[in-house]
Design a protein around this motif. Structure first.
Motif, PDB file in Angstrom:
ATOM      1  N   PRO A 188      57.227  41.895  50.550  1.00 42.47           N
ATOM      2  CA  PRO A 188      56.090  41.057  50.145  1.00 42.47           C
ATOM      3  C   PRO A 188      55.482  40.316  51.337  1.00 42.47           C
ATOM      4  CG  PRO A 188      58.031  40.648  48.769  1.00 42.47           C
ATOM      5  CD  PRO A 188      58.486  41.456  49.934  1.00 42.47           C
ATOM      6  N   LEU A 189      54.169  40.368  51.468  1.00 43.48           N
ATOM      7  CA  LEU A 189      53.479  39.627  52.526  1.00 43.48           C
ATOM      8  C   LEU A 189      53.146  38.247  51.975  1.00 43.48           C
ATOM      9  CD1 LEU A 189      51.189  42.410  54.041  1.00 43.48           C
ATOM     10  CD2 LEU A 189      53.391  41.562  54.874  1.00 43.48           C
ATOM     11  N   ASP A 190      54.143  37.384  52.011  1.00 45.28           N
ATOM     12  CA  ASP A 190      54.074  36.041  51.441  1.00 45.28           C
ATOM     13  C   ASP A 190      54.838  35.098  52.364  1.00 45.28           C
ATOM     14  OD1 ASP A 190      53.600  34.497  48.645  1.00 45.28           O
ATOM     15  OD2 ASP A 190      55.543  33.905  49.481  1.00 45.28           O
ATOM     16  N   PRO A 191      54.466  33.817  52.418  1.00 43.54           N
ATOM     17  CA  PRO A 191      55.211  32.883  53.277  1.00 43.54           C
ATOM     18  C   PRO A 191      56.709  32.840  52.990  1.00 43.54           C
ATOM     19  CG  PRO A 191      53.150  31.887  52.598  1.00 43.54           C
ATOM     20  CD  PRO A 191      53.274  33.172  51.823  1.00 43.54           C
ATOM     21  N   GLU A 192      57.110  33.079  51.723  1.00 39.03           N
ATOM     22  CA  GLU A 192      58.528  33.078  51.377  1.00 39.03           C
ATOM     23  C   GLU A 192      58.904  34.396  50.686  1.00 39.03           C
ATOM     24  OE1 GLU A 192      60.110  29.624  49.517  1.00 39.03           O
ATOM     25  OE2 GLU A 192      58.970  28.235  50.775  1.00 39.03           O
ATOM     26  N   PRO A 193      58.902  35.483  51.431  1.00 38.31           N
ATOM     27  CA  PRO A 193      59.172  36.802  50.822  1.00 38.31           C
ATOM     28  C   PRO A 193      60.564  36.937  50.246  1.00 38.31           C
ATOM     29  CG  PRO A 193      59.183  36.938  53.216  1.00 38.31           C
ATOM     30  CD  PRO A 193      58.675  35.584  52.877  1.00 38.31           C
ATOM     31  N   TRP A 194      61.556  36.316  50.884  1.00 37.03           N
ATOM     32  CA  TRP A 194      62.919  36.432  50.370  1.00 37.03           C
ATOM     33  C   TRP A 194      63.041  35.780  49.000  1.00 37.03           C
ATOM     34  CZ3 TRP A 194      65.044  40.098  52.725  1.00 37.03           C
ATOM     35  CH2 TRP A 194      64.989  40.245  54.118  1.00 37.03           C
ATOM     36  N   SER A 195      62.289  34.708  48.783  1.00 36.04           N
ATOM     37  CA  SER A 195      62.304  34.047  47.481  1.00 36.04           C
ATOM     38  C   SER A 195      61.756  34.973  46.398  1.00 36.04           C
ATOM     39  CB  SER A 195      61.487  32.753  47.552  1.00 36.04           C
ATOM     40  OG  SER A 195      61.469  32.105  46.298  1.00 36.04           O
ATOM     41  N   ILE A 196      60.685  35.696  46.723  1.00 39.39           N
ATOM     42  CA  ILE A 196      60.100  36.647  45.767  1.00 39.39           C
ATOM     43  C   ILE A 196      61.090  37.765  45.450  1.00 39.39           C
ATOM     44  CG2 ILE A 196      58.287  38.384  45.472  1.00 39.39           C
ATOM     45  CD1 ILE A 196      56.433  36.565  47.051  1.00 39.39           C
ATOM     46  N   LEU A 197      61.729  38.314  46.488  1.00 43.30           N
ATOM     47  CA  LEU A 197      62.699  39.388  46.276  1.00 43.30           C
ATOM     48  C   LEU A 197      63.899  38.886  45.478  1.00 43.30           C
ATOM     49  CD1 LEU A 197      62.636  41.070  49.806  1.00 43.30           C
ATOM     50  CD2 LEU A 197      61.806  42.061  47.670  1.00 43.30           C
ATOM     51  N   ALA A 198      64.359  37.679  45.782  1.00 41.99           N
ATOM     52  CA  ALA A 198      65.500  37.118  45.060  1.00 41.99           C
ATOM     53  C   ALA A 198      65.167  36.947  43.581  1.00 41.99           C
ATOM     54  CB  ALA A 198      65.899  35.775  45.676  1.00 41.99           C
TER      55      ALA A 198
END
Length: 255
Positions: A188-198
């Motif tokens: 994800p091209l987002d400031p917090e991609p790991w949060s989206i994946l989690a």
């Protein structure tokens, strides 16, 4: 294709390196390229839309999780290609598929569970007994991956990964297997991609990063990085060389 700016070239160079396991990895990626976090994200979105970046994703060591791979050489005429190529591309274990010169003119890689036989899998995939093919399984990996020099004053493409010498299969729980399946997506091209994946994996972000860090140390994950469309960057040649080498010289030649 257009001429890239210096910032864009620096960013393409930076995203080929392993992504930081931090809450806001694009801050670090941006710093490598001399850009702010948001400028880096915006630029990456543009580079993806313009087909300079194929995807940003996790590269797994298939052998460590119970898979094996082979190169398949296929002999197909033009009429067969129209029918066969979409079938090959649709297989979840196919990562590369090329048209090449020669009588065996379609070459593709195939990764399947270690307990599965190659010949029945390829025969079923092609669904055409008239086609001739060769199974060329990988016996040992000496080198895999490439990093394209796109920034100013950088070297030509070089190997980005060295082979992991230990191919011992790692035992994974059903939850870990499902987690790995869910992580095989475009980053994800987002400031917090790991949060989206989690969130998509129904797990806390810190716990997800612990899993990823452990898998990297154990050789399950090779790297997390951008994979570029090299032809759009000006690399027009993509060749394959085959050698006949005495058994006693294979290791020396491979490295």
């Amino acid at each position: 294709m257009r001429i890239l700016s210096r910032e864009e070239m620096n960013l393409l160079e930076a995203v080929q390196s392993d992504f930081p396991l931090t809450r806001r990895p694009f801050q670090d990626i941006g710093k490598r390229a001399g850009l702010t976090e948001q400028a880096a994200i915006t630029c990456l979105e543009k580079l993806k839309k313009e087909h300079y970046i194929r995807e940003i994703s996790i590269l797994l060591n298939a052998r460590k999780i119970g898979y094996k791979s082979t190169l398949v050489a296929l002999k197909a005429d033009e009429s067969a290609m129209e029918r066969i190529v979409p079938r090959i591309n649709a297989h979840p274990g196919v990562s590369h598929n090329y048209l090449r010169d020669g009588s065996f003119n379609i070459w593709f890689t195939l990764t399947i569970p270690a307990e599965t036989d190659y010949n029945p899998e390829v025969t079923s995939l092609l669904n055409d007994d008239s086609l001739s093919f060769l199974i060329l399984p990988s016996l040992r990996i000496f080198k895999i991956g490439v990093k394209f020099g796109v920034a100013e004053n950088t070297s030509p493409p070089v190997s980005a990964l060295s082979a992991h010498s230990d191919d011992t299969v790692i035992s994974l729980s059903e939850f870990e297997k499902e987690l790995i399946r869910k992580l095989q997506v475009d980053f994800p091209l987002d400031p917090e991609p790991w949060s989206i994946l989690a969130h998509s994996c129904n797990i806390a972000m810190d716990r997800l990063l612990e899993y990823i860090s452990t898998w990297k140390k154990r050789g399950v994950i090779k790297r997390i990085a951008a994979f570029l469309r090299h032809r759009n960057l000006g690399y027009k040649a993509n060749g394959m060389a085959c050698y006949t080498i005495p058994a006693e010289d294979i290791q020396k030649a491979g490295f």
